[in-house]
Write an enzyme that holds these catalytic residues in place. Sequence first.
Site, PDB file in Angstrom:
ATOM      1  N   LYS A 150       0.983  -1.304  -0.109  1.00 44.80           N
ATOM      2  CA  LYS A 150       0.014   0.091   0.080  1.00 44.80           C
ATOM      3  C   LYS A 150       0.600   1.294  -0.025  1.00 44.80           C
ATOM      4  O   LYS A 150       0.263   2.337  -0.310  1.00 44.80           O
ATOM      5  CB  LYS A 150      -0.878  -0.021   1.111  1.00 44.80           C
TER       6      LYS A 150
ATOM      7  N   GLU B 108      -9.561   5.961   2.901  1.00 46.97           N
ATOM      8  CA  GLU B 108     -10.463   4.760   3.836  1.00 46.97           C
ATOM      9  C   GLU B 108      -9.608   3.738   3.881  1.00 46.97           C
ATOM     10  O   GLU B 108      -8.552   3.582   3.199  1.00 46.97           O
ATOM     11  CB  GLU B 108     -11.654   4.338   2.795  1.00 46.97           C
TER      12      GLU B 108
ATOM     13  N   SER C 214       1.550  -9.690  -0.477  1.00 43.84           N
ATOM     14  CA  SER C 214       1.277  -8.287  -0.260  1.00 43.84           C
ATOM     15  C   SER C 214       1.338  -7.743   0.900  1.00 43.84           C
ATOM     16  O   SER C 214       1.562  -6.419   0.960  1.00 43.84           O
ATOM     17  CB  SER C 214      -0.054  -7.928  -0.902  1.00 43.84           C
TER      18      SER C 214
END
Lengths: 258, 393
Positions: free
Chosen positions: B89, B111, B377
């Site tokens: 991210k 969010e 991830s």
Amino acid sequence: MNRLNALFNTDKKDLLSVYFTAGYPEINTTLDIAEALEKAGADFLEIGFPYSDPVADGPTIQQSSQQALDNGMTLNVLFEQLKDLRHRLSIPVLLMGYANPVVQYGVERFCQKAAEVGVDGVIIPDLPMYEYESLYKDVFEKNGLSNIFLVTPQTSEERIRKIDGLSNSFIYLLSSASITGKALQVTDQTDTYFARIKAMQLKNPTVVGFGIADHKAFSKACQYNRGAIVGSAFVKMLTSTPNYLSKINEFVKKIKFS
Amino acid sequence: MKYSVNEQGYYGDFGGAYIPEMLYPNIEELRQRYISITESESFRTEFDALLKDYVGRPSPLYLAKRLSAKYGTNIYLKREDLNHTGSHKINNAIGQILLAERLGKKRIIAETGAGQHGVATATVCALKGIECVVYMGEVDMERQAPNVARMKMLGAKVVPATSGSKTLKDATNEAMRDWINNPVDTHYIIGSVVGPYPYPEMVARFQSIISLETKKQLLEQTGKELPDYAIACVGGGSNAMGMFYHFLDDEDVKLIAVEAAGRGVESGHSAATTALGREGVLHGSRTILMQTDDGQVVEPYSISAGLDYPGIGPQHAHLHKIQRAKYVSITDDEAMNAGLLLSQLEGIIPAIESAHAFAYLDKMKFNQDDIVVICLSGRGDKDLTTYINHFGF
């Protein structure tokens, strides 16, 4: 010419429109509320069809939509209820809601049904202008439906001109860039914004919505525009008043005449 | 590129910008400026430097020998879990904060589901000294408490989303509302390849570093720059899009996207969007989403907060429809077991999101000389409570 065009072609000023959510507070009161609003003096109506994820709405209308969905409201149910619309009401009626339920119902079928029951226009805030123009304009026009576009204080002049060109009844002027249910703050900025739009001499009249909760806000909006729309304040009244049908007359008179 | 976005923001039938007028100026400003800003020399220099020295890129491409032996093939892990803040991210958050800065924005909103994107956003806001507000579903705040604490420690305000299922979808709605109410000074850092155009494309570009590095690293390590399979988990789909991006036009690379089946695709508690969804409009784009016949969004369910989303990004919807990528799903139990297996075979505790991608290895048949790349991830620290409760450690 649909009823909306006919209304805006008169010289009536200070038009009041009221928004409420279909199927709220009870599933079968949609037309009772609409009829009471017409009798009380509302000039046209917006009937909201509920959506689970309404991003442009504040807590009041979102909660009413959720309750309406829990009550079993769907587009099929709404069109069934609206079969009697033109036996009971003569003022213009708009449907207002989000794109996904319409896309699922089928845009063409939605427009046909709306026209069939006597609806005059549609407000779908998240339907892109590009899509409307390239895909749906003909369908709307074929069915005699007006598509209402929103304008905010941030909308560019070029875009407002384009919206004016695509509109054929009125333009929905947002009092401020915000979600529904925030009280209109009447400031010098509001005056400047309303005056700026008025000076553009658009071919379509403007009606102000979002933040109109009392007579003061209503008359401020009407100074520069053809009328104003009350939404959250009316839904709040429905929520908080057990015998709401009998209070509609008083509510409308208070907004219109104080 | 054959699978890229067109000028109107569509990938085939999907994409676009289904937004109320209140958001139009913000989206239009982004659409007009993001390419020139992100391709400018000053942006590239700062972005590359931060990715290298702050995030720790390139992330390693690791040949997982014991895992490879188990499946009789060659499995490489793209180690996004080793990035600063623990997931992929941060790649996107760095890109968007530099963009926001150049757009003159003074306030950031975001969010978050699992909290990884929220932490990444809070981190880049701390780095740049910009105010940060993160919306997070009330349910997710409970199950990802360590990430809530991290965001607060980084100086962000975490606002619970209390409507609907109180998860990622509702946090996204709240963030959009905030943006509508604060259109001038605020930038919304969307964390996945979802939302109105240009977000899906912009986020995919920032995440495409994953496949760009993978190609180079594979060439160095194997003499071939293309794998036979690229596998990644999909909620909204940002790590998967990053993993697929530079392989899209190489048709021989088989792309596999793993969704969360929750308690089972047909159980009524699932987030397997392509299996259960239909075409429609969600959070600003035309995509595939889980919905009722009447077009109401169905509440998703997954044990992993990051995959607990009723839609997928529009480019994924396109890749699914034209069958360029294969979309499959894995249950909660299968994912948890795969997470445990990776921990014990390789000494790597994966995020439960990533564990979904690993679980799919069980359903595949490989040749001995295949090259398989999996996007790892994120790391599993944030999920320890869920692992503890599941396995009774």
